[in-house]
Design a protein around this motif. Structure first.
Motif, mmCIF file in Angstrom:
data_model
loop_
_atom_site.group_PDB
_atom_site.id
_atom_site.type_symbol
_atom_site.label_atom_id
_atom_site.label_comp_id
_atom_site.label_asym_id
_atom_site.label_seq_id
_atom_site.Cartn_x
_atom_site.Cartn_y
_atom_site.Cartn_z
ATOM 1 N N ALA A 57 0.866 -1.176 0.000
ATOM 2 C CA ALA A 57 0.000 0.000 0.000
ATOM 3 C C ALA A 57 0.904 1.228 0.000
ATOM 4 O O ALA A 57 1.679 1.434 0.921
ATOM 5 N N MET A 58 0.818 2.003 -1.066
ATOM 6 C CA MET A 58 1.691 3.175 -1.193
ATOM 7 C C MET A 58 0.978 4.433 -0.714
ATOM 8 O O MET A 58 -0.116 4.743 -1.168
ATOM 9 N N ALA A 59 1.612 5.137 0.202
ATOM 10 C CA ALA A 59 1.100 6.415 0.677
ATOM 11 C C ALA A 59 1.503 7.505 -0.304
ATOM 12 O O ALA A 59 2.433 7.325 -1.105
ATOM 13 N N ASP A 60 0.821 8.636 -0.237
ATOM 14 C CA ASP A 60 1.169 9.762 -1.115
ATOM 15 C C ASP A 60 2.641 10.138 -0.976
ATOM 16 O O ASP A 60 3.296 10.476 -1.957
ATOM 17 N N ALA A 61 3.169 10.057 0.237
ATOM 18 C CA ALA A 61 4.567 10.421 0.493
ATOM 19 C C ALA A 61 5.544 9.466 -0.190
ATOM 20 O O ALA A 61 6.706 9.814 -0.403
ATOM 21 N N ASP A 62 5.087 8.268 -0.558
ATOM 22 C CA ASP A 62 5.937 7.286 -1.242
ATOM 23 C C ASP A 62 6.050 7.558 -2.744
ATOM 24 O O ASP A 62 6.956 7.051 -3.397
ATOM 25 N N ILE A 63 5.116 8.331 -3.273
ATOM 26 C CA ILE A 63 5.033 8.532 -4.719
ATOM 27 C C ILE A 63 5.885 9.737 -5.111
ATOM 28 O O ILE A 63 5.400 10.820 -5.404
ATOM 29 N N SER A 70 13.505 5.115 -11.520
ATOM 30 C CA SER A 70 14.342 4.190 -12.294
ATOM 31 C C SER A 70 14.038 2.767 -11.842
ATOM 32 O O SER A 70 13.450 2.558 -10.776
ATOM 33 N N LEU A 71 14.449 1.817 -12.645
ATOM 34 C CA LEU A 71 14.243 0.418 -12.265
ATOM 35 C C LEU A 71 14.951 0.095 -10.956
ATOM 36 O O LEU A 71 14.406 -0.609 -10.098
ATOM 37 N N ALA A 72 16.149 0.628 -10.786
ATOM 38 C CA ALA A 72 16.912 0.376 -9.558
ATOM 39 C C ALA A 72 16.199 0.961 -8.346
ATOM 40 O O ALA A 72 16.104 0.307 -7.295
ATOM 41 N N ARG A 73 15.708 2.190 -8.464
ATOM 42 C CA ARG A 73 15.012 2.833 -7.336
ATOM 43 C C ARG A 73 13.706 2.121 -7.011
ATOM 44 O O ARG A 73 13.366 1.934 -5.848
ATOM 45 N N ILE A 74 12.968 1.732 -8.041
ATOM 46 C CA ILE A 74 11.702 1.026 -7.824
ATOM 47 C C ILE A 74 11.961 -0.302 -7.121
ATOM 48 O O ILE A 74 11.282 -0.644 -6.154
ATOM 49 N N SER A 75 12.961 -1.045 -7.589
ATOM 50 C CA SER A 75 13.288 -2.338 -6.973
ATOM 51 C C SER A 75 13.697 -2.179 -5.517
ATOM 52 O O SER A 75 13.264 -2.942 -4.652
ATOM 53 N N ALA A 76 14.527 -1.181 -5.228
ATOM 54 C CA ALA A 76 14.965 -0.933 -3.847
ATOM 55 C C ALA A 76 13.779 -0.543 -2.971
ATOM 56 O O ALA A 76 13.671 -0.986 -1.822
ATOM 57 N N PHE A 77 12.892 0.270 -3.514
ATOM 58 C CA PHE A 77 11.703 0.691 -2.763
ATOM 59 C C PHE A 77 10.822 -0.514 -2.432
ATOM 60 O O PHE A 77 10.395 -0.691 -1.291
ATOM 61 N N ALA A 80 12.434 -2.710 0.200
ATOM 62 C CA ALA A 80 12.359 -2.108 1.535
ATOM 63 C C ALA A 80 10.947 -2.184 2.112
ATOM 64 O O ALA A 80 10.763 -2.506 3.287
ATOM 65 N N LYS A 81 9.954 -1.896 1.296
ATOM 66 C CA LYS A 81 8.561 -1.880 1.772
ATOM 67 C C LYS A 81 8.026 -3.278 2.033
ATOM 68 O O LYS A 81 7.288 -3.492 2.982
ATOM 69 N N ALA A 82 8.372 -4.218 1.172
ATOM 70 C CA ALA A 82 7.838 -5.571 1.291
ATOM 71 C C ALA A 82 8.678 -6.444 2.200
ATOM 72 O O ALA A 82 8.266 -7.516 2.601
ATOM 73 N N GLY A 83 9.905 -5.982 2.485
ATOM 74 C CA GLY A 83 10.790 -6.764 3.333
ATOM 75 C C GLY A 83 11.248 -8.054 2.684
ATOM 76 O O GLY A 83 11.463 -9.052 3.340
ATOM 77 N N VAL A 84 11.394 -8.014 1.344
ATOM 78 C CA VAL A 84 11.852 -9.198 0.612
ATOM 79 C C VAL A 84 13.136 -8.860 -0.109
ATOM 80 O O VAL A 84 13.353 -7.715 -0.490
ATOM 81 N N PRO A 85 13.988 -9.835 -0.319
ATOM 82 C CA PRO A 85 15.208 -9.571 -1.096
ATOM 83 C C PRO A 85 14.857 -9.284 -2.548
ATOM 84 O O PRO A 85 13.852 -9.770 -3.054
ATOM 85 N N ALA A 86 15.681 -8.521 -3.227
ATOM 86 C CA ALA A 86 15.424 -8.112 -4.614
ATOM 87 C C ALA A 86 15.368 -9.289 -5.563
ATOM 88 O O ALA A 86 14.861 -9.180 -6.661
ATOM 89 N N THR A 87 15.848 -10.442 -5.152
ATOM 90 C CA THR A 87 15.815 -11.616 -6.021
ATOM 91 C C THR A 87 14.508 -12.381 -5.884
ATOM 92 O O THR A 87 14.282 -13.353 -6.584
ATOM 93 N N ALA A 88 13.640 -11.949 -4.995
ATOM 94 C CA ALA A 88 12.360 -12.661 -4.798
ATOM 95 C C ALA A 88 11.348 -12.258 -5.835
ATOM 96 O O ALA A 88 11.421 -11.234 -6.432
#
Length: 88
Positions: A57-63, A70-77, A80-88
């Motif tokens: 669930a993305m808050a306005d402050a997340d957008i 970028s793809l890198a920023r989206i993946s990192a976000f 971080a939010k889902a608490g899963v490794p980027a390879t999941a």
């Protein structure tokens, strides 16, 4: 081989904003906004995709570009939010 978060996001961007043009060199760190790949409506589509695909669930402050430009920023976000490794 499992599909990474970045792969899933890349596939979404190519399909929805580049109209399936896989020849476009979409670098992980390239700005989606500055390169005219997405606009404000595209950001809303991207947010809906992230919420649906990753259960975030993305808050306005997340957008903000720091999370979605970028793809890198989206993946990192997502990681971080889902608490899963980027390879999941």
């Amino acid at each position: 081989m499992t599909e990474t978060i970045k792969d899933r996001v890349r596939a979404f961007v190519i399909e929805n904003f580049l109209f399936g043009d896989t020849s476009y060199d979409l670098a992980d760190g390239a700005s989606l906004i500055e390169n005219d790949i997405i606009d404000s409506t595209g950001v809303l589509e991207l947010v809906a995709f992230i919420e649906d695909q990753f259960g975030i669930a993305m808050a306005d402050a997340d957008i903000v570009p720091a999370n979605l430009d970028s793809l890198a920023r989206i993946s990192a976000f997502i990681e971080a939010k889902a608490g899963v490794p980027a390879t999941a």
